[in-house]
Design an enzyme around this catalytic site. Structure first.
Site, PDB file in Angstrom:
ATOM      1  CG  HIS A 186      -2.288  -1.064   1.016  1.00 33.19           C
ATOM      2  ND1 HIS A 186      -3.124  -0.954   0.266  1.00 33.19           N
ATOM      3  CD2 HIS A 186      -1.629  -2.489   1.333  1.00 33.19           C
ATOM      4  CE1 HIS A 186      -3.114  -2.897   0.207  1.00 33.19           C
ATOM      5  NE2 HIS A 186      -2.215  -2.952   0.710  1.00 33.19           N
TER       6      HIS A 186
ATOM      7  CG  HIS B  29      -6.656  -4.233   1.969  1.00 33.01           C
ATOM      8  ND1 HIS B  29      -5.159  -3.809   2.627  1.00 33.01           N
ATOM      9  CD2 HIS B  29      -6.531  -2.817   1.939  1.00 33.01           C
ATOM     10  CE1 HIS B  29      -4.542  -2.794   3.528  1.00 33.01           C
ATOM     11  NE2 HIS B  29      -5.541  -1.381   2.667  1.00 33.01           N
TER      12      HIS B  29
HETATM   13  N1  KYN Z   1      -1.504  -0.073   5.129  1.00 30.00           N
HETATM   14  C1  KYN Z   1      -2.156   0.321   6.033  1.00 30.00           C
HETATM   15  C2  KYN Z   1      -1.363  -0.178   7.388  1.00 30.00           C
HETATM   16  C3  KYN Z   1      -2.173  -0.241   8.546  1.00 30.00           C
HETATM   17  C4  KYN Z   1      -3.505   0.437   8.409  1.00 30.00           C
HETATM   18  C5  KYN Z   1      -4.010   0.575   7.038  1.00 30.00           C
HETATM   19  C6  KYN Z   1      -3.244   0.560   5.912  1.00 30.00           C
HETATM   20  C7  KYN Z   1      -3.467   0.709   4.045  1.00 30.00           C
HETATM   21  O1  KYN Z   1      -2.475   0.352   4.002  1.00 30.00           O
HETATM   22  C8  KYN Z   1      -5.341   1.289   4.546  1.00 30.00           C
HETATM   23  C9  KYN Z   1      -4.999   2.229   2.603  1.00 30.00           C
HETATM   24  N2  KYN Z   1      -6.637   2.413   2.785  1.00 30.00           N
HETATM   25  C10 KYN Z   1      -5.112   1.312   1.553  1.00 30.00           C
HETATM   26  O2  KYN Z   1      -6.081   0.521   0.997  1.00 30.00           O
HETATM   27  O3  KYN Z   1      -4.173   1.372   1.246  1.00 30.00           O
HETATM   28 ZN    ZN Z   2      -7.300   1.252   0.685  1.00 29.17          ZN
HETATM   29 ZN    ZN Z   3      -4.013   0.698  -0.415  1.00 24.18          ZN
END
Ligand code: KYN
Ligand code: ZN
Ligand code: ZN
Length: 208
Positions: free
Chosen positions: A48, A58
């Site tokens: 991400h 995810h």
């Molecule tokens: N890497 C993370 C680590 C912890 C909590 C969330 C993320 C995310 O990546 C969420 C983001 N909404 C995503 O889909 O890229």
């Molecule tokens: Zn996302």
């Molecule tokens: Zn993401």
């Protein structure tokens, strides 16, 4: 002559990463001198980081993984619209745009203001965006921020409602130099069999 706009964020040491997530690292783990023939790189990163797609796995343990997603959605005509200065975007803001017949919609929010740092606040999608976009026939949504939800969200309402409406998610595209209009999008995920998402090289080509 074809023009093409690279809308991918660069991946290099120090690139902004989701707080607490794996830092990006590239190193030559086996040098030309050591191997006798080639430099061999080793990559460590969160999926991400930078420009990437989310697979439903995810945010849903039962959700599809990257290889189960329809590749067709990551190539083809896309409309770029600009909605700046809003804390969130929902059906109300989207109604101002002509979206009939659009399959891929990219939203330039300009809300990731310093690309060298992970943002503290971004424009996110409200949960009525998914149903509204689905009604218009949209199957892929792209945003210029690291998430379609608020950064501190644990319930991820936008991720879930987009998914429930069969809309695929592309995050972290760089639209800073892209004028609203119609383009061809190419943002193909890697064939990562078990993955919850994938980095992509995203480009736009003007439609001629
Ligand atoms: N890497 C993370 C680590 C912890 C909590 C969330 C993320 C995310 O990546 C969420 C983001 N909404 C995503 O889909 O890229
Ligand atoms: Zn996302
Ligand atoms: Zn993401």
């Amino acid at each position: 002559m074809t023009t093409m706009f690279d809308i991918s964020r660069l991946l290099a040491t120090g690139v902004p990463t989701w707080p607490g997530d794996t830092p990006f690292s590239y190193e030559v783990s086996w040098t030309k001198e050591q191997s006798g023939s080639v430099n061999v790189g080793k990559l460590t990163m969160s999926i991400h980081t930078g420009t990437h797609i989310d697979a439903p796995f995810h945010f849903d343990n039962e959700g599809r993984k990257v290889m189960e997603l329809d590749l067709e959605l990551y190539i083809g005509p896309a409309r770029v619209i600009e909605i700046s200065g809003k804390s969130s975007i929902g059906a109300e803001e989207l109604k101002a745009f002509e979206l009939d017949g659009i399959t891929r919609l990219l939203i330039r929010t300009n809300s990731w203001t310093n690309p060298n740092e992970f943002p503290t606040e971004i424009t996110y999608l409200r949960d009525d965006a998914g149903p509204y976009l689905a009604e218009k026939g949209i199957r892929l949504i792209g945003v210029d921020v690291p998430s379609v939800d608020p950064l501190d969200s644990k319930v991820l309402a936008a991720h879930h409602t987009l998914h429930a409406n069969d809309i695929h998610i592309l995050e972290g595209i760089d639209l800073a130099k892209i004028a609203p209009g119609d383009y061809e999008l190419i943002a193909l995920p890697l064939p990562l069999v078990e993955a919850d998402g994938s980095p992509v090289r995203a480009i736009l080509r003007p439609l001629t």
